[in-house]
Design a protein around this motif. Structure first.
Motif, PDB file in Angstrom:
ATOM      1  N   GLN A  67       0.715  -1.246  -0.101  1.00  0.00           N
ATOM      2  CA  GLN A  67       0.098   0.019   0.131  1.00  0.00           C
ATOM      3  C   GLN A  67       0.957   1.228   0.014  1.00  0.00           C
TER       4      GLN A  67
ATOM      5  N   GLY B 221      -1.963 -12.046   0.935  1.00  0.00           N
ATOM      6  CA  GLY B 221      -2.363 -11.418   2.260  1.00  0.00           C
ATOM      7  C   GLY B 221      -1.523 -10.261   2.744  1.00  0.00           C
TER       8      GLY B 221
ATOM      9  N   LYS C  62      -3.220  -6.085  -0.903  1.00  0.00           N
ATOM     10  CA  LYS C  62      -3.271  -5.614  -2.146  1.00  0.00           C
ATOM     11  C   LYS C  62      -4.548  -4.932  -2.576  1.00  0.00           C
ATOM     12  N   THR C  63      -5.608  -5.308  -1.804  1.00  0.00           N
ATOM     13  CA  THR C  63      -7.057  -4.850  -2.344  1.00  0.00           C
ATOM     14  C   THR C  63      -7.231  -3.341  -2.091  1.00  0.00           C
TER      15      THR C  63
ATOM     16  N   ASP D  38      -9.749 -14.493   1.715  1.00  0.00           N
ATOM     17  CA  ASP D  38      -9.234 -13.843   2.762  1.00  0.00           C
ATOM     18  C   ASP D  38     -10.071 -14.346   3.952  1.00  0.00           C
TER      19      ASP D  38
ATOM     20  N   ARG E  38      -1.589 -14.958   6.788  1.00  0.00           N
ATOM     21  CA  ARG E  38      -2.031 -13.448   5.984  1.00  0.00           C
ATOM     22  C   ARG E  38      -1.578 -12.445   7.330  1.00  0.00           C
TER      23      ARG E  38
ATOM     24  N   PHE F 256       0.458  -4.904  11.901  1.00  0.00           N
ATOM     25  CA  PHE F 256      -0.330  -5.833  12.298  1.00  0.00           C
ATOM     26  C   PHE F 256       0.077  -6.424  13.715  1.00  0.00           C
TER      27      PHE F 256
HETATM   28  N1  LIG Z   1      -3.056  -1.589   6.441  1.00  0.00           N
HETATM   29  C1  LIG Z   1      -3.661  -2.397   6.913  1.00  0.00           C
HETATM   30  N2  LIG Z   1      -3.497  -2.792   8.100  1.00  0.00           N
HETATM   31  C2  LIG Z   1      -4.116  -3.825   8.815  1.00  0.00           C
HETATM   32  N3  LIG Z   1      -4.683  -4.803   8.003  1.00  0.00           N
HETATM   33  C3  LIG Z   1      -4.835  -4.725   6.712  1.00  0.00           C
HETATM   34  C4  LIG Z   1      -4.276  -3.504   6.170  1.00  0.00           C
HETATM   35  N4  LIG Z   1      -4.677  -3.428   4.856  1.00  0.00           N
HETATM   36  C5  LIG Z   1      -5.365  -4.539   4.660  1.00  0.00           C
HETATM   37  N5  LIG Z   1      -5.502  -5.405   5.949  1.00  0.00           N
HETATM   38  C6  LIG Z   1      -6.208  -6.753   5.892  1.00  0.00           C
HETATM   39  O1  LIG Z   1      -5.187  -7.623   5.587  1.00  0.00           O
HETATM   40  C7  LIG Z   1      -5.950  -8.925   5.103  1.00  0.00           C
HETATM   41  C8  LIG Z   1      -5.258  -9.280   3.583  1.00  0.00           C
HETATM   42  O2  LIG Z   1      -5.619  -8.071   2.732  1.00  0.00           O
HETATM   43  P1  LIG Z   1      -5.845  -8.600   1.201  1.00  0.00           P
HETATM   44  O3  LIG Z   1      -6.829  -9.944   1.189  1.00  0.00           O
HETATM   45  O4  LIG Z   1      -6.156  -7.120   0.410  1.00  0.00           O
HETATM   46  O5  LIG Z   1      -4.717  -9.411   0.666  1.00  0.00           O
HETATM   47  P2  LIG Z   1      -3.924  -9.565  -0.681  1.00  0.00           P
HETATM   48  O6  LIG Z   1      -2.634  -9.149  -0.819  1.00  0.00           O
HETATM   49  O7  LIG Z   1      -5.021  -9.180  -1.780  1.00  0.00           O
HETATM   50  O8  LIG Z   1      -4.034 -11.169  -0.531  1.00  0.00           O
HETATM   51  P3  LIG Z   1      -4.069 -12.405  -1.869  1.00  0.00           P
HETATM   52  O9  LIG Z   1      -2.756 -12.271  -2.493  1.00  0.00           O
HETATM   53  O10 LIG Z   1      -4.125 -13.685  -1.088  1.00  0.00           O
HETATM   54  O11 LIG Z   1      -5.226 -11.984  -2.652  1.00  0.00           O
HETATM   55  C9  LIG Z   1      -7.205  -8.442   4.935  1.00  0.00           C
HETATM   56  O12 LIG Z   1      -8.077  -8.791   6.068  1.00  0.00           O
HETATM   57  C10 LIG Z   1      -7.259  -6.824   4.951  1.00  0.00           C
HETATM   58  O13 LIG Z   1      -8.434  -6.411   5.738  1.00  0.00           O
END
Ligand SMILES: Nc1ncnc2c1ncn2[C@@H]1O[C@H](COP(=O)(O)OP(=O)(O)OP(=O)(O)O)[C@@H](O)[C@H]1O
Length: 779
Positions: A155, A175, A178-179, A558, A586, A775
């Motif tokens: 991010q 995890g 990325k969303t 997730d 994650r 986290f």
């Molecule tokens: N800045 C942050 N601080 C704490 N928790 C976060 C933060 N950003 C996202 N999260 C949490 O981290 C978890 C993982 O996020 P996300 O699903 O976007 O991961 P991802 O990188 O897309 O994973 P994948 O590659 O498996 O799809 C989610 O539960 C989300 O709510």
């Protein structure tokens, strides 16, 4: 007319559909009626094949009143005990109980954008780590109340670029958030726009501004839910500002919403909002549309409902390519809007190819290409500039032009070659007759990045392994995998996701787990969508639950607190290994993965380790072989019971089929057939044989019950004298490390008792983890 007197039943999520022409009603707000869930006895569970009935609900004492108004016929529901309208003479009808005409002005067309109060959020002191990104105050507030106090590395790297108008290709471990890395810039842009148009009346339906494509239904629903969680905070606030309490009342009910219709800027606030309302904090008022609407469109759910939602207009559409393409083909306006998108996102782009969506994806992406005329790539003239000047010139080439489409591509795995190619890429031309490409590289090279040089951020960990993941493997015969899995599940209780490569394997393993008393749920593409979501929810709410899944669950899901991932069969590709593992460990939590490797899988495993650039061997999981033998006896017996039961089921099924077919064709079975169907004909098992088979099965079940009741005792442990034997269990008992089902073994977390092989270089990653404290490690 009285509906539901007493106890009208309906399928959840389905509403009685009176003819639209006659009554012209919107059905959404019937959800406001006081439906009561009817509990269904367990034995009434009709199993996997059941067509979408999740729960039954009933409603009592509701009177349906039809009323002619200028805007068309309006249906009102009067609930006994509520004041009648006459009682409230002069007052506007209670909105909760009124279903508006779908074609009335409120239904679609013009919308009043809510007047927003002056906003601010002290991000500098409350969110110092987010402050530099200057996000919309409402997003700061949402992040703050989610307790996302620090941006994750992806991010932090992607946001400044995306907010500056750059196209971004982001690769980061599973995890890692990325969303929101792509979601926040989109929401920020849309909120800024909404703030500028606040108070005005928009004349036409909302224009689609952002399209997010995801490979699986679950992932699409999860992404829309995630973005809606940010918007819920807005809804709560805008409701107290504008009097809108409606938007928050439709609850998704779970982190993966049960239906796309419910995900329009709404979400997990139900309880709180209702409470507020009762205490009078929120003033009732007219329905106000959400500031920013996010809707998911996925297969397996009512296409009609989804079309209706789209016809009202949405800002952000999260979709799987298959269903979206079906809808686009019948909706020219949607196709036009996609040509004018402001944001295009490909989430888990590489999986989209595997999932067999290639043709639909390509068709959708074609809509986003620019016209051929302006496709000429301007060569950068080398005018003898110095390095600094060249850098400035490069800078000025970066980013999309005002109002042009920004493209974000995110995944945990994108090949290095592809990333290099993307950096050097030229813009493609819009050639309608291009042959379909067959690889991800081809597909991505077909994306029409408006940014002359898309920014590539690669934060993928070395070897594809997340720092908080502990890997292990077991080498065993294929036929022993059931016993090893059973051992693992008993030895390390926790939420475990077991990946199998074929649905048949899941169908075989599921009854086995059931007979062994383990709470297992299936997840694969042949399950009806509601059943898939239901199983996911059950798995999430069962602390020691087991999800038996195909790779449909490997990407993006997730699921909070998955403790273990087991590769029951070795994944076919390195990417699949990374993504499967990514369902655990994650968001900086600890996780454990176990790879079960049969002799014929060794070659695949070696190849995938090579392609991940791994030299170290994965450590072996220690086994208490003495106990394993006992567990083998149990699994073998369970398998015998299952195959006996299966045989009986199949015979019953064949018999019933013959009978039903004859009845349907109104044919009378002749005596031979009839006796065969009764199990008395030639070749059919006689009643006596059937009785004997049933008795044998019952005996085996009794034997298994007995085996399951026997304690599993480690070698060298005396259960009679707990302080004697070569291993004393008294000490473990005192220390609280006593394993409940395996006497004599310590209760430890999976991975803590591995025999270390060669050490991997993790020091660098560890340092990063310590630096980034976003986290907490154990939540
Ligand atoms: N800045 C942050 N601080 C704490 N928790 C976060 C933060 N950003 C996202 N999260 C949490 O981290 C978890 C993982 O996020 P996300 O699903 O976007 O991961 P991802 O990188 O897309 O994973 P994948 O590659 O498996 O799809 C989610 O539960 C989300 O709510």
């Amino acid at each position: 007319m009285t509906a539901g007197k007493p106890g009208v039943k309906r399928k959840q999520g389905q509403l009685p559909l009176p003819s639209r022409k006659k009554t012209k009603t919107v059905h959404l707000t019937t959800d406001d009626l006081p439906w009561k869930t009817i509990s269904r006895p367990k034995e009434a569970d009709l199993g996997d094949g059941f067509d979408g009935l999740l729960e039954l609900e009933e409603v009592d004492d509701v009177q349906v009143v039809y009323e002619e108004t200028e805007g068309g016929k309006v249906v009102k529901f009067k609930v006994a005990g509520e004041k009648s309208e006459e009682d409230e003479r002069g007052a506007a009808p209670s909105e909760d109980m009124t279903v508006l005409d779908e074609e009335s002005p409120e239904g679609e067309g013009s919308e009043t954008v809510p007047d927003l109060p002056e906003e601010s959020f002290d991000s500098e002191s409350k969110m110092p780590n987010w402050h530099p990104f200057s996000l919309h105050p409402r997003l700061f507030r949402a992040l703050h109340s989610e307790q996302f106090l620090t941006p994750t590395p992806i991010q932090a790297a992607a946001l400044p670029l995306a907010l500056k108008g750059r196209d971004v290709v982001g690769v980061a471990e599973t995890g890692s958030g990325k969303t929101l890395a792509y979601g926040l810039p989109i929401l920020h842009y849309l909120l800024m726009q909404a703030t500028h148009t606040a108070g005005k009346t928009a004349q036409s339906r909302r224009e689609l501004r952002a399209l997010i494509l995801a490979p699986t239904r679950e992932l699409a629903l999860q992404v829309s839910s995630h973005l809606n969680t940010c918007l819920n905070h807005l809804a709560a606030e805008s409701s107290s500002a504008s009097g809108d309490n409606k938007a928050q009342e439709t609850d998704q009910g779970s982190s993966v919403p049960a239906d796309a219709e419910t995900s329009e800027g709404q979400g997990r606030k139900k309880g709180k909002v209702k409470q507020k309302r009762q205490s009078g904090d929120v003033t009732a008022g007219p329905k106000v549309p959400p500031l920013v609407s996010v809707v998911a469109i996925v297969g397996g759910m009512s296409a009609q409902k989804q079309r209706r939602l789209l016809s009202r207009g949405v800002d952000v559409l999260v979709a799987t390519p298959g269903r979206l393409w079906d809808i686009i083909q019948e909706d020219d306006e949607l196709a036009n809007q996609i040509e004018k998108l402001r944001f295009l996102v490909l989430d888990e782009a590489d999986r989209m190819i595997e999932a067999g969506h290639f043709a639909e994806m390509e068709n959708i992406l074609r809509l986003t290409l620019r016209q051929a005329e302006d496709d000429e790539v301007e060569p950068v003239p080398d005018m003898g500039l110095g390095a600094a000047e060249r850098e400035d010139a490069e800078d000025s080439k970066q980013g999309v032009k005002e109002g042009e489409m920004q493209t974000f591509v995110f995944s945990a795995t994108l090949s290095k070659d592809l990333q290099r190619n993307l950096k050097k890429r030229a813009r493609p031309t819009k050639r309608r007759n291009d042959k379909p490409a067959s690889t991800l590289d081809d597909l991505l090279m077909r994306l029409d990045f408006r940014d002359p040089s898309p920014a590539v951020i690669d934060l993928s960990p070395e070897g594809g392994v997340v720092a908080t993941l502990q890997e292990s493997k077991i080498e065993c015969l294929s036929s022993d995998k059931d016993a090893y899995l059973y051992y693992f599940l008993l030895r390390y209780p926790g939420r475990t996701l077991v990946f199998l490569s074929a649905i048949d394997g899941i169908r075989r393993l599921l009854p086995l787990m059931d007979l062994l008393g383990l709470p297992a749920f299936p997840l694969h593409s042949q399950l009806e969508q509601r059943q898939r979501l239901k199983n996911l929810d059950r798995f999430k709410s069962t602390p020691h639950g087991v999800l038996l899944a195909t790779d449909v669950a490997a990407r993006g899901l997730d699921i909070p607190a998955v403790d273990h991932v087991v590769h029951y069969q070795a994944p076919r590709t390195a990417d699949a290994y990374v993504h499967r593992n990514g369902r655990t460990a994650r968001a900086m939590r600890r996780g454990f993965s176990l790879l079960m490797c049969a002799p014929d899988e060794r070659k695949i495993v070696r190849a995938l380790m090579r392609s991940l650039g791994r030299q170290d061997e994965i450590p072996e999981m220690p086994m208490e072989l003495h106990m394993l033998d006992k567990l083998k006896a149990r699994t073998q017996l369970a398998r015998q019971i299952d195959s006996a039961q299966h045989k009986v089921r199949k015979e019953n099924h064949d018999r019933n089929w013959l009978k039903e077919a004859a009845e349907a064709m109104e044919i009378e079975l002749d005596s031979d057939f009839a006796s065969a169907s009764e199990g008395e004909g030639e070749g059919a098992p006689s009643k006596r044989v059937r009785k004997a088979t049933n008795a044998k099965t019952a005996a085996m079940k009794a034997e298994l019950k007995q085996l399951l009741a026997q304690p599993l005792v480690a070698r060298g442990v005396s259960t009679r004298y707990i302080t004697s034997g070569s291993t004393s269990i008294a000490d473990d008992m005192l220390a609280g490390e006593y394993h409940e089902t395996m006497v004599g073994l310590k209760k430890v977390e999976a991975g803590s008792d591995l025999v270390p092989v060669k050490k991997r270089k993790k020091s660098k990653v560890k340092a990063e983890v310590e630096e980034w404290n976003g986290f907490s490690s154990e939540n």
